[in-house]
Design a protein around this motif. Structure first.
Motif, short mmCIF file in Angstrom:
data_model
loop_
_atom_site.label_atom_id
_atom_site.label_comp_id
_atom_site.label_asym_id
_atom_site.label_seq_id
_atom_site.Cartn_x
_atom_site.Cartn_y
_atom_site.Cartn_z
N UNK A 1 0.83 -1.21 0.00
CA UNK A 1 0.00 0.00 0.00
C UNK A 1 0.86 1.26 0.00
N UNK A 2 1.95 1.24 0.78
CA UNK A 2 2.85 2.39 0.79
C UNK A 2 3.55 2.59 -0.53
N UNK A 3 3.98 1.50 -1.13
CA UNK A 3 4.68 1.60 -2.41
C UNK A 3 3.75 2.08 -3.52
N UNK A 4 2.52 1.59 -3.50
CA UNK A 4 1.54 2.02 -4.51
C UNK A 4 1.25 3.51 -4.35
N UNK A 5 1.16 3.96 -3.10
CA UNK A 5 0.92 5.39 -2.86
C UNK A 5 2.07 6.23 -3.41
N UNK A 6 3.29 5.76 -3.22
CA UNK A 6 4.44 6.47 -3.76
C UNK A 6 4.40 6.46 -5.28
N UNK A 7 4.01 5.32 -5.85
CA UNK A 7 3.92 5.22 -7.30
C UNK A 7 2.89 6.19 -7.87
N UNK A 8 1.89 6.50 -7.07
CA UNK A 8 0.87 7.46 -7.49
C UNK A 8 1.24 8.90 -7.13
N UNK B 1 -0.86 3.31 4.23
CA UNK B 1 -0.37 2.15 4.97
C UNK B 1 -1.19 1.92 6.24
N UNK B 2 -1.54 3.00 6.92
CA UNK B 2 -2.35 2.89 8.14
C UNK B 2 -3.73 2.31 7.83
N UNK B 3 -4.29 2.71 6.70
CA UNK B 3 -5.62 2.21 6.33
C UNK B 3 -5.61 0.70 6.13
N UNK B 4 -4.57 0.21 5.47
CA UNK B 4 -4.45 -1.23 5.26
C UNK B 4 -4.16 -1.94 6.59
#
Length: 219
Positions: free
Chosen positions: A85-92, A103-106
């Motif tokens: 989730x953190x990596x996907x957020x960075x990718x976005x 990451x907290x949400x997951x």
């Protein structure tokens, strides 16, 4: 010999009265929950934390964000989902606060799955003990009521037999309760250790991602 043991256990079970059946139901439910939780925790802990994080960190240092995400997708566990989730957020192209929020949400979704249903085993243990005591008390009430209507010469024998049968219920309740309590303690300890690992790894990965964010190359 085995047949005699089985017959003895069967006679003791039937002699314990009605409450032996609820205790048996509790034991079956406790066994089912224990097996399900054990299998889940084994699967959740199957990912070797240090090895997984080292692989992800290597790809992060290389600026290969897509490959780091692919490593997370190869395994299915609370830890890999949170890191992904953190990596996907960075990718976005999210900022630091949004990455942490993702990451907290997951984590809020995954961590309760680790602790889910384990507390039921403590409840089942208490239920088995209390049902055993209740069965013994009701059995003793019936025993004392029965000896009131028999001759004095038969009272001692009848009372002894009735008490022996009533105590079977308490014994069976404890036989079920003690292992369930032990399994509860074991699974709770394992679940807590897994939750601690997830939180520690998530924080470390978040810091590592943010520290090396400038190295990511959009491909």
């Amino acid at each position: 010999m085995n047949i005699n043991i089985f017959a003895t256990v069967a006679n003791a079970f039937h002699g314990g009265g009605f409450f032996m059946y609820p205790i048996l139901a509790v034991s079956i439910a406790g066994l089912a929950v224990s097996m399900e939780r054990f299998m889940f925790l084994m699967a959740a802990a199957s990912v070797k934390k240090d090895e997984f994080l080292n692989r992800v960190n290597q790809h992060i240092l290389q600026g290969n964000l897509e490959r780091a995400i692919a490593v997370c997708s190869q395994a299915h566990s609370p830890l890999t989902r949170i890191v992904k989730a953190g990596l996907v957020a960075v990718a976005n192209n999210k900022d630091a606060e949004e990455v942490q929020t993702a990451m907290d949400a997951v984590a809020l979704r995954e961590v309760p799955k680790i602790e889910k249903r384990t507390s039921l085993l403590a409840m089942f243990s208490n239920m088995a003990t209390l049902l055993g005591l209740l069965g013994t008390i009701t059995g003793l009430i019936g025993a004392f009521g029965a000896v009131a209507n028999v001759s004095p010469s038969e009272k001692a024998t009848l009372l002894a037999n009735s008490i022996s049968e009533a105590m079977n219920c308490t014994a069976f309740g404890l036989i079920v309760a003690i292992p369930l309590l032990g399994v509860f303690g074991l699974l709770q300890t394992k679940a807590q250790a897994l939750v601690d690992d997830v939180h520690e790894s998530a924080v470390a990965t978040l810091n590592f991602i943010l520290t090396n964010k400038e190295k990511f190359v959009r491909r």
